[in-house]
Design a protein around this motif. Sequence first.
Motif, PDB file in Angstrom:
ATOM      1  N   ALA A   1      43.010  44.673  72.807  1.00 46.52           N
ATOM      2  CA  ALA A   1      44.271  43.997  73.109  1.00 46.52           C
ATOM      3  C   ALA A   1      44.123  43.129  74.360  1.00 46.52           C
ATOM      4  O   ALA A   1      43.704  43.596  75.410  1.00 46.52           O
ATOM      5  CB  ALA A   1      45.396  45.012  73.295  1.00 46.52           C
ATOM      6  N   GLY A   2      44.432  41.850  74.202  1.00 50.41           N
ATOM      7  CA  GLY A   2      44.360  40.910  75.301  1.00 50.41           C
ATOM      8  C   GLY A   2      43.001  40.286  75.529  1.00 50.41           C
ATOM      9  O   GLY A   2      42.853  39.389  76.345  1.00 50.41           O
ATOM     10  N   LYS A   3      41.986  40.743  74.801  1.00 50.48           N
ATOM     11  CA  LYS A   3      40.631  40.211  74.984  1.00 50.48           C
ATOM     12  C   LYS A   3      40.303  39.114  73.978  1.00 50.48           C
ATOM     13  O   LYS A   3      39.615  38.161  74.316  1.00 50.48           O
ATOM     14  CB  LYS A   3      39.608  41.332  74.879  1.00 50.48           C
ATOM     15  CG  LYS A   3      39.749  42.351  75.994  1.00 50.48           C
ATOM     16  CD  LYS A   3      38.786  43.501  75.821  1.00 50.48           C
ATOM     17  CE  LYS A   3      39.049  44.542  76.905  1.00 50.48           C
ATOM     18  NZ  LYS A   3      38.375  45.789  76.615  1.00 50.48           N
ATOM     19  N   LYS A   4      40.771  39.247  72.753  1.00 52.28           N
ATOM     20  CA  LYS A   4      40.471  38.259  71.722  1.00 52.28           C
ATOM     21  C   LYS A   4      41.525  37.153  71.697  1.00 52.28           C
ATOM     22  O   LYS A   4      41.209  35.997  71.473  1.00 52.28           O
ATOM     23  CB  LYS A   4      40.377  38.929  70.353  1.00 52.28           C
ATOM     24  CG  LYS A   4      39.982  37.971  69.248  1.00 52.28           C
ATOM     25  CD  LYS A   4      39.781  38.678  67.925  1.00 52.28           C
ATOM     26  CE  LYS A   4      39.426  37.657  66.853  1.00 52.28           C
ATOM     27  NZ  LYS A   4      39.308  38.268  65.542  1.00 52.28           N
TER      28      LYS A   4
ATOM     29  N   ARG B   1      47.510  36.598  74.002  1.00 53.87           N
ATOM     30  CA  ARG B   1      48.628  37.538  74.099  1.00 53.87           C
ATOM     31  C   ARG B   1      48.237  38.868  73.474  1.00 53.87           C
ATOM     32  O   ARG B   1      47.947  38.924  72.282  1.00 53.87           O
ATOM     33  CB  ARG B   1      49.849  36.966  73.379  1.00 53.87           C
ATOM     34  CG  ARG B   1      50.321  35.647  74.007  1.00 53.87           C
ATOM     35  CD  ARG B   1      51.538  35.086  73.312  1.00 53.87           C
ATOM     36  NE  ARG B   1      52.632  36.040  73.427  1.00 53.87           N
ATOM     37  CZ  ARG B   1      53.452  36.333  72.415  1.00 53.87           C
ATOM     38  NH1 ARG B   1      53.307  35.771  71.252  1.00 53.87           N
ATOM     39  NH2 ARG B   1      54.416  37.200  72.595  1.00 53.87           N
ATOM     40  N   PRO B   2      48.229  39.951  74.237  1.00 57.40           N
ATOM     41  CA  PRO B   2      47.849  41.251  73.682  1.00 57.40           C
ATOM     42  C   PRO B   2      48.782  41.746  72.592  1.00 57.40           C
ATOM     43  O   PRO B   2      48.405  42.602  71.800  1.00 57.40           O
ATOM     44  CB  PRO B   2      47.863  42.193  74.890  1.00 57.40           C
ATOM     45  CG  PRO B   2      48.629  41.496  75.941  1.00 57.40           C
ATOM     46  CD  PRO B   2      48.545  40.022  75.660  1.00 57.40           C
ATOM     47  N   ILE B   3      49.981  41.187  72.516  1.00 58.99           N
ATOM     48  CA  ILE B   3      50.960  41.648  71.527  1.00 58.99           C
ATOM     49  C   ILE B   3      50.424  41.539  70.104  1.00 58.99           C
ATOM     50  O   ILE B   3      50.734  42.379  69.254  1.00 58.99           O
ATOM     51  CB  ILE B   3      52.310  40.894  71.685  1.00 58.99           C
ATOM     52  CG1 ILE B   3      53.403  41.559  70.861  1.00 58.99           C
ATOM     53  CG2 ILE B   3      52.184  39.432  71.291  1.00 58.99           C
ATOM     54  CD1 ILE B   3      53.899  42.834  71.440  1.00 58.99           C
ATOM     55  N   GLU B   4      49.589  40.538  69.818  1.00 60.83           N
ATOM     56  CA  GLU B   4      49.045  40.386  68.460  1.00 60.83           C
ATOM     57  C   GLU B   4      48.231  41.616  68.048  1.00 60.83           C
ATOM     58  O   GLU B   4      48.397  42.136  66.947  1.00 60.83           O
ATOM     59  CB  GLU B   4      48.177  39.136  68.376  1.00 60.83           C
ATOM     60  CG  GLU B   4      48.961  37.851  68.492  1.00 60.83           C
ATOM     61  CD  GLU B   4      48.062  36.633  68.426  1.00 60.83           C
ATOM     62  OE1 GLU B   4      47.154  36.614  67.580  1.00 60.83           O
ATOM     63  OE2 GLU B   4      48.284  35.707  69.224  1.00 60.83           O
TER      64      GLU B   4
END
Length: 66
Positions: free
Chosen positions: A36-39, A42-45
């Motif tokens: 989360a948040g690396k790819k 927005r980490p929400i995805e």
Amino acid sequence: MKHIDIFSLPEGYSEDLFKKAVAHPDHYVVKYISRAGKKHDRPIEDIEKAKWYIDRWLEMEKANVI
């Protein structure tokens, strides 16, 4: 055993890959939470994807599918 539509393909999944993923939802929950948040910006995805697998996992547990 109650029928649950757990095989609704999310965008970007082949049917074979999706069936493997649903058979082991815990692996995918960890995958999406850990990245989360690396790819994406927005980490929400990734968190929403993890939630989707948690929801399917709960449905399967409640229906005694897994």
